[in-house]
Design a protein around this motif. Structure first.
Motif, PDB file in Angstrom:
ATOM      1  N   ASN A  90     -43.079 -29.761  -5.043  1.00 11.59           N
ATOM      2  CA  ASN A  90     -41.922 -29.869  -5.925  1.00 11.59           C
ATOM      3  C   ASN A  90     -41.121 -31.084  -5.469  1.00 11.59           C
ATOM      4  OD1 ASN A  90     -39.330 -29.733  -6.920  1.00 11.59           O
ATOM      5  ND2 ASN A  90     -39.070 -27.548  -6.504  1.00 11.59           N
ATOM      6  N   PRO A  91     -40.968 -32.089  -6.326  1.00  8.66           N
ATOM      7  CA  PRO A  91     -40.381 -33.344  -5.852  1.00  8.66           C
ATOM      8  C   PRO A  91     -38.934 -33.216  -5.350  1.00  8.66           C
ATOM      9  CG  PRO A  91     -40.719 -33.392  -8.237  1.00  8.66           C
ATOM     10  CD  PRO A  91     -41.405 -32.164  -7.730  1.00  8.66           C
ATOM     11  N   ASN A  92     -38.198 -32.222  -5.808  1.00 10.03           N
ATOM     12  CA  ASN A  92     -36.805 -32.111  -5.360  1.00 10.03           C
ATOM     13  C   ASN A  92     -36.666 -31.659  -3.915  1.00 10.03           C
ATOM     14  OD1 ASN A  92     -34.966 -32.739  -7.642  1.00 10.03           O
ATOM     15  ND2 ASN A  92     -36.320 -31.258  -8.634  1.00 10.03           N
TER      16      ASN A  92
ATOM     17  N   ALA B 156     -35.877 -31.272   5.177  1.00 12.89           N
ATOM     18  CA  ALA B 156     -34.973 -30.618   6.137  1.00 12.89           C
ATOM     19  C   ALA B 156     -33.700 -30.167   5.431  1.00 12.89           C
ATOM     20  CB  ALA B 156     -34.637 -31.572   7.288  1.00 12.89           C
ATOM     21  N   ALA B 157     -33.124 -31.036   4.588  1.00 11.79           N
ATOM     22  CA  ALA B 157     -31.897 -30.675   3.864  1.00 11.79           C
ATOM     23  C   ALA B 157     -32.168 -29.505   2.915  1.00 11.79           C
ATOM     24  CB  ALA B 157     -31.370 -31.885   3.087  1.00 11.79           C
ATOM     25  N   ALA B 158     -33.342 -29.514   2.281  1.00 11.48           N
ATOM     26  CA  ALA B 158     -33.688 -28.431   1.346  1.00 11.48           C
ATOM     27  C   ALA B 158     -33.862 -27.104   2.101  1.00 11.48           C
ATOM     28  CB  ALA B 158     -34.963 -28.783   0.583  1.00 11.48           C
ATOM     29  N   ILE B 159     -34.463 -27.154   3.282  1.00 11.77           N
ATOM     30  CA  ILE B 159     -34.668 -25.933   4.075  1.00 11.77           C
ATOM     31  C   ILE B 159     -33.328 -25.392   4.577  1.00 11.77           C
ATOM     32  CG2 ILE B 159     -35.568 -25.105   6.296  1.00 11.77           C
ATOM     33  CD1 ILE B 159     -38.089 -26.851   5.732  1.00 11.77           C
ATOM     34  N   VAL B 160     -32.476 -26.276   5.073  1.00 11.66           N
ATOM     35  CA  VAL B 160     -31.149 -25.849   5.552  1.00 11.66           C
ATOM     36  C   VAL B 160     -30.381 -25.201   4.390  1.00 11.66           C
ATOM     37  CG1 VAL B 160     -28.915 -26.682   6.416  1.00 11.66           C
ATOM     38  CG2 VAL B 160     -31.047 -27.523   7.435  1.00 11.66           C
ATOM     39  N   ALA B 161     -30.449 -25.825   3.204  1.00 10.01           N
ATOM     40  CA  ALA B 161     -29.745 -25.279   2.037  1.00 10.01           C
ATOM     41  C   ALA B 161     -30.338 -23.928   1.645  1.00 10.01           C
ATOM     42  CB  ALA B 161     -29.831 -26.264   0.865  1.00 10.01           C
TER      43      ALA B 161
ATOM     44  N   LEU C 298     -31.942 -21.711   3.437  1.00  8.24           N
ATOM     45  CA  LEU C 298     -31.617 -20.643   4.388  1.00  8.24           C
ATOM     46  C   LEU C 298     -30.147 -20.232   4.273  1.00  8.24           C
ATOM     47  CD1 LEU C 298     -33.658 -21.747   7.535  1.00  8.24           C
ATOM     48  CD2 LEU C 298     -34.052 -19.706   6.130  1.00  8.24           C
ATOM     49  N   ALA C 299     -29.302 -21.145   3.770  1.00 10.43           N
ATOM     50  CA  ALA C 299     -27.884 -20.818   3.592  1.00 10.43           C
ATOM     51  C   ALA C 299     -27.632 -20.253   2.192  1.00 10.43           C
ATOM     52  CB  ALA C 299     -27.033 -22.067   3.825  1.00 10.43           C
ATOM     53  N   GLY C 300     -28.681 -20.181   1.376  1.00  3.50           N
ATOM     54  CA  GLY C 300     -28.533 -19.640   0.026  1.00  3.50           C
ATOM     55  C   GLY C 300     -27.801 -20.565  -0.931  1.00  3.50           C
ATOM     56  N   ILE C 301     -27.844 -21.853  -0.673  1.00  8.15           N
ATOM     57  CA  ILE C 301     -27.205 -22.813  -1.583  1.00  8.15           C
ATOM     58  C   ILE C 301     -28.253 -23.777  -2.151  1.00  8.15           C
ATOM     59  CG2 ILE C 301     -24.910 -22.657  -0.509  1.00  8.15           C
ATOM     60  CD1 ILE C 301     -25.510 -25.215   1.010  1.00  8.15           C
TER      61      ILE C 301
END
Ligand code: FAD
Length: 396
Positions: free
Chosen positions: A274-276, A313-318, A320-323
């Motif tokens: 998924n490119p995003n 990394a930013a996508a994973i952090v987001a 896991l934070a539900g954002i």
């Protein structure tokens, strides 16, 4: 508990992702699985081949990731992945559970795609397309080559790791031969009819190396179909035999095997994402970055793997934070050295439009065809600056 992320592969994509997940949220537990305690970069390995740098100077370790960022590093292979149970099995027998998994395993060679070219043959006709021992093996053949010999290189069709890499290699081998074995030749046998920065390379070759480098595209019978590594001989599609004094076979490639085990590759052997977010299109909670992915128009480069590692990394952090993950942009520059004082580059900036990665219109481009020697020299210096910066950003 902010979650556990396992990262497989401590190269450009994986080491960057591990660090940037910790930077994004230090409470997330990050475990990096990487068999080697020193990672040798392919970038600048062509300088090692040419005798212009030591192998040590392109080696990087995981001390900063461990000691500064608190990443747990396990030196082992990931052998199997169960994407449903969220488990990774290591070569040590240990089984680890994850909330999110990130794979950046790089490439595997397609052994026997060229008849006679398997792993054993690569000890005699090195690919040197992963840096380290392979680089030294090919260096040794160059050193042992007689003046007047031929260095033969076989180059695969797209897609493969580092589109301009073979042509930078030919250039730097020519630099070595020009100074040490000036009667020698380089023959590039290519499985395609055009290549990255072709005009810039071919003009520079003529200017600096005369007729030392000959390039044969697929229409001119450049596709190697059989290798005899013992005899250092190759056969092309239409039956021409070429003997080499030094033989470099860069075979066709695919995503590292662990991507197959995780069920994230498609019939091409590469990983659709998924490119995003660079999350797998096929298995939830598994993110894949770097050479293993299908991310065109981004090239399979270390710079691309680094920026993809940050986006994932930013996508994973987001997640896991539900954002929601932030909108991604990526950048890439591939520098190539025609000699240590002559640099050329291709650059691009990328974004997502209609669920596709596209080049931002008007961004990037190639070095000018008619640049002065001062500019070529400046680009060679930028290449060194780029190397220092990206390895610092990735491994510290
Ligand atoms: P890698 O960096 O290869 O990292 C993969 C890591 O995963 C490895 O450390 C491997 O040990 C590990 N691994 C694999 N499988 C497993 C497993 N099952 N378990 C645990 N660990 C595993 N790029 C540039 O941007 N600029 C350049 O100038 C440049 N020059 C190049 C020159 C050459 C000659 C070559 C060959 C390449 C060059 N590249 C360059 C390309 C660059 O090397 C790759 O694009 C980059 O390494 C890709 O990063 P990656 O994370 O996908 O894979």
């Amino acid at each position: 508990h902010a979650g556990h992320v396992i990262v497989v592969g401590g190269g450009f994509g994986g080491a960057t992702a591990a660090k940037y997940i910790k930077r994004g949220n230090p409470k997330i537990d990050v475990t990096l699985i990487e068999p080697n305690s020193t990672f040798y970069t392919c970038p600048f390995s062509n300088l090692v081949l040419a005798g212009e740098r030591s192998l040590d100077s392109i080696g990087h370790n995981y001390d900063e990731l461990k000691n500064v960022f608190g990443v747990k590093v396990i030196h082992a292979f990931a052998e199997d992945i169960d994407g449903v149970a969220h488990k990774v099995t290591l070569s040590t027998g240990e089984v680890l559970s994850y909330d999110r998994l990130l794979l950046s395993p790089g490439i595997d060679m397609r052994w026997n795609a060229i008849e006679g070219y398997d792993q054993a043959a690569s000890e005699k006709a090195p690919h040197a397309w992963k840096a380290g021992n392979q680089t030294l093996l090919l260096r040794k053949q160059l050193e042992e080559m007689e003046d007047g010999g031929t260095f033969v290189m076989s180059v695969p069709a797209d897609p493969f790791r580092c589109p301009p890499g073979p042509y930078e290699r030919a250039s730097l081998v020519a630099h070595y031969l020009k100074h040490h074995k000036p009667r020698s030749k380089i023959l590039i046998l290519d499985s395609k009819d055009s290549f990255s920065k072709q005009g810039l390379f071919t003009n520079a070759w003529k200017e600096i190396y005369g007729d030392m480098i000959e390039w044969v595209g697929v229409s001119g019978d450049g596709r190697v179909v059989r290798v005899d590594a013992d005899k250092r001989e190759v056969e092309t599609e239409f039956g021409t035999l070429h003997s080499a004094s030094a033989l470099n076979i860069i075979p066709p490639q695919k995503a590292g095997f662990i991507a197959d085990r995780a069920g994230v590759t498609n019939e091409s052997g590469w990983v659709p994402v998924n490119p995003n977010t660079f999350e797998s299109q096929q298995v939830a909670d598994i993110y894949v970055v770097g050479d293993a992915t299908i991310a065109a128009p981004m090239p399979k480069s270390g710079f691309a793997a680094n920026t993809q590692g940050k986006v994932a990394a930013a996508a994973i952090v987001a997640s896991l934070a539900g954002i929601t993950a932030p909108d991604p942009y990526w950048a890439n520059t591939c520098y190539s050295l025609v000699n240590p004082d002559y640099g050329i580059s291709v650059a691009g900036v990328y974004k997502v439009e209609d669920n596709q990665i596209i080049t931002v219109p008007g961004s990037g481009g190639l070095s000018a065809a008619d640049a002065s020697s001062e500019i070529r020299q400046a680009e060679a210096a930028y290449a060194v600056g780029w190397y220092e910066a990206i390895t610092q950003d990735t491994w510290g």
